[in-house]
Design an enzyme around this catalytic site. Structure first.
Site, PDB file in Angstrom:
ATOM      1  N   ASN A 169     -48.047  16.926  45.438  1.00  0.00           N
ATOM      2  CA  ASN A 169     -49.308  16.668  44.742  1.00  0.00           C
ATOM      3  C   ASN A 169     -49.839  17.998  44.209  1.00  0.00           C
ATOM      4  O   ASN A 169     -50.219  18.880  44.981  1.00  0.00           O
ATOM      5  CB  ASN A 169     -50.308  16.037  45.721  1.00  0.00           C
ATOM      6  CG  ASN A 169     -51.635  15.699  45.072  1.00  0.00           C
ATOM      7  OD1 ASN A 169     -51.962  16.173  43.996  1.00  0.00           O
ATOM      8  ND2 ASN A 169     -52.428  14.886  45.760  1.00  0.00           N
ATOM      9  N   PHE A 209     -49.724  19.364  49.110  1.00  0.00           N
ATOM     10  CA  PHE A 209     -50.068  20.040  47.861  1.00  0.00           C
ATOM     11  C   PHE A 209     -49.087  21.139  47.471  1.00  0.00           C
ATOM     12  O   PHE A 209     -48.553  21.852  48.323  1.00  0.00           O
ATOM     13  CB  PHE A 209     -51.487  20.602  47.943  1.00  0.00           C
ATOM     14  CG  PHE A 209     -52.542  19.540  47.891  1.00  0.00           C
ATOM     15  CD1 PHE A 209     -52.921  18.988  46.689  1.00  0.00           C
ATOM     16  CD2 PHE A 209     -53.129  19.066  49.066  1.00  0.00           C
ATOM     17  CE1 PHE A 209     -53.883  17.982  46.633  1.00  0.00           C
ATOM     18  CE2 PHE A 209     -54.081  18.075  49.022  1.00  0.00           C
ATOM     19  CZ  PHE A 209     -54.460  17.531  47.806  1.00  0.00           C
ATOM     20  N   CYS A 246     -58.135  16.045  42.016  1.00  0.00           N
ATOM     21  CA  CYS A 246     -56.989  15.264  41.560  1.00  0.00           C
ATOM     22  C   CYS A 246     -57.285  14.366  40.362  1.00  0.00           C
ATOM     23  O   CYS A 246     -56.350  13.852  39.750  1.00  0.00           O
ATOM     24  CB  CYS A 246     -56.442  14.419  42.712  1.00  0.00           C
ATOM     25  SG  CYS A 246     -55.678  15.407  44.023  1.00  0.00           S
ATOM     26  N   HIS A 303     -51.490   8.803  39.315  1.00  0.00           N
ATOM     27  CA  HIS A 303     -51.495  10.065  40.047  1.00  0.00           C
ATOM     28  C   HIS A 303     -50.956   9.842  41.460  1.00  0.00           C
ATOM     29  O   HIS A 303     -51.513   9.040  42.215  1.00  0.00           O
ATOM     30  CB  HIS A 303     -52.910  10.638  40.135  1.00  0.00           C
ATOM     31  CG  HIS A 303     -53.023  11.779  41.099  1.00  0.00           C
ATOM     32  ND1 HIS A 303     -52.438  13.007  40.861  1.00  0.00           N
ATOM     33  CD2 HIS A 303     -53.610  11.880  42.308  1.00  0.00           C
ATOM     34  CE1 HIS A 303     -52.678  13.812  41.878  1.00  0.00           C
ATOM     35  NE2 HIS A 303     -53.387  13.153  42.771  1.00  0.00           N
TER      36      HIS A 303
END
Length: 393
Positions: free
Chosen positions: A335, A210, A162, A302
């Site tokens: 994500n 994800f 990430c 993020h």
């Protein structure tokens, strides 16, 4: 000699000159439907307790939908992807070896078109992914797909997770500022197919978070050519590793694909260290006498998960809405690992344009911060500025 070396450097700070994103067209799943579909296609509906746990996790993520390259047709053709006891790395690698650079190509073509110069003017390529392995790697494939010059300088960043997008942009800044005329294409492309597996109780959070996506950014320093417009100036960049946190975040390649582990302590660890990482970045930009009010900045963080954003907001006492761009990307895409920060920058750019067209709306502050987190635990921090003047976009 000194004069000659000075002429080899760019003028001033590097800047983001174009941003673009892309998602695969395979599957779009609503978060409300994800658990039902996941347990059905993995033939795991009999695991009632695990399914109920995944539903609870999904309901707390702040995600509404996610994009995936993987389809039910792919899973029917590859039952080994569901059963983690079966070897599947070869089959997964064969698919992502083609599809990861192809997804990066979609984003890169859009970024190059926005930039306005031919692809052959790209001097450096940085490709970040956890989703592909092998050599020659995805960077060479992308260079071929885009028709970049054989002399382009390529770098592949693998398994940064990430923080991969933040690290790639950090490196792009250094390349642009130290190589006069350099134009750096940063490409981040991620696909969860490489780590998909049936529910076993240890991977539910990853399955709930994800998704797949790609981002592309073009970075360059002055002198700018006609038509080039800096979106964000990159004032300083730092990397901070939190000591003795290797256990908290990680990825391990196995015969059954890529295994993730994510400790529950990650939001707390980031909360304890985020302010020091920010101070390090601002000292790099402004010197030791740092005076900055966190609410006077714009934020590109993020969105590793809602608890991470909540903890950063709490620790820094950020006003409601300061992390709106990050929360929007998390809600719409989930994500996407290293690619996600490019989506956040793109969303910030979109909001900035909208605000300029609305004279009654308060515009974004001039200074801001980009942050990305990943294995290590590693924190990439960059101080950004929205440029003023005739080149302002």
């Amino acid at each position: 000699m000194h004069e000659s070396r000075s002429m080899q450097h760019g003028d001033g700070h590097a800047a983001v000159l174009a941003i673009a994103t892309a998602n695969p067209s395979g599957t779009i799943l609503s978060q409300d439907e994800f658990a039902d579909q996941f347990f059905r296609i993995s033939k795991s509906d009999h695991l009632i307790g695990l399914k109920e746990k995944l539903i609870r996790i999904c309901n707390k993520t702040g995600i509404e939908k996610r994009h995936f390259h993987m389809t039910e047709e792919i899973l029917r053709a590859h039952p080994e992807f569901v059963d983690r006891a079966l070897p599947s790395l070869d089959a997964r690698s064969d698919i992502v070896a083609t599809e990861v650079p192809k997804l990066a190509e979609f984003a890169s073509v859009k970024a190059i078109a926005e930039w306005g110069r031919p692809a052959t003017d790209i001097t450096h390529l940085i490709f970040s992914t956890y989703s592909a392995s092998g050599a020659p790697s995805a960077d060479l494939q992308l260079a071929s797909l885009l028709g970049l010059r054989p002399s382009v300088c390529r770098t592949i960043l693998s398994l940064h997770g990430c923080y991969g997008g933040g690290r790639a942009l950090h490196l792009a800044k250094e390349l642009a500022e130290n190589n006069r005329g350099a134009r750096v294409l940063v490409a981040c492309s991620e696909m969860t197919l490489v780590c998909f597996g049936g529910p076993d109780g240890s991977n539910l959070v990853g399955h709930a978070l994800f998704g797949d996506g790609a981002g592309a950014v073009i970075v360059g320093a002055g002198p700018l050519t006609a038509g080039e417009r800096p979106l964000f100036e990159m004032l300083s960049a730092t990397q901070t590793t939190i000591p003795e946190t290797e256990y908290a975040l990680g990825m391990q390649v196995s015969a059954a694909g890529l295994d993730f582990h994510l400790a529950i302590q990650v939001p707390m660890l980031l909360g304890q260290n985020v302010e020091q990482a920010l101070l390090n970045a601002f000292r790099s930009a402004q010197g030791d006498d740092v005076e900055v009010t966190w609410n006077d900045l714009f934020w590109a963080v993020h969105p590793g998960g809602r608890p991470i954003l909540d903890k950063i907001e709490e620790v820094l006492k950020l006003e409601p809405g300061k992390l709106a761009a990050s929360r929007h990307v998390l809600r719409e895409y989930g994500n996407m690992s290293g690619a996600t920060i490019v989506f956040v920058l793109d969303e910030l750019r979109r909001r900035c344009r909208e605000e300029k067209g609305d004279h009654d709306h308060q515009q974004l502050p001039e200074l801001g911060v980009m942050m990305a987190f990943g294995p290590g635990i590693t924190i990439e921090t960059m101080v950004l500025r929205i440029p003023s003047g005739p080149n302002k976009n």
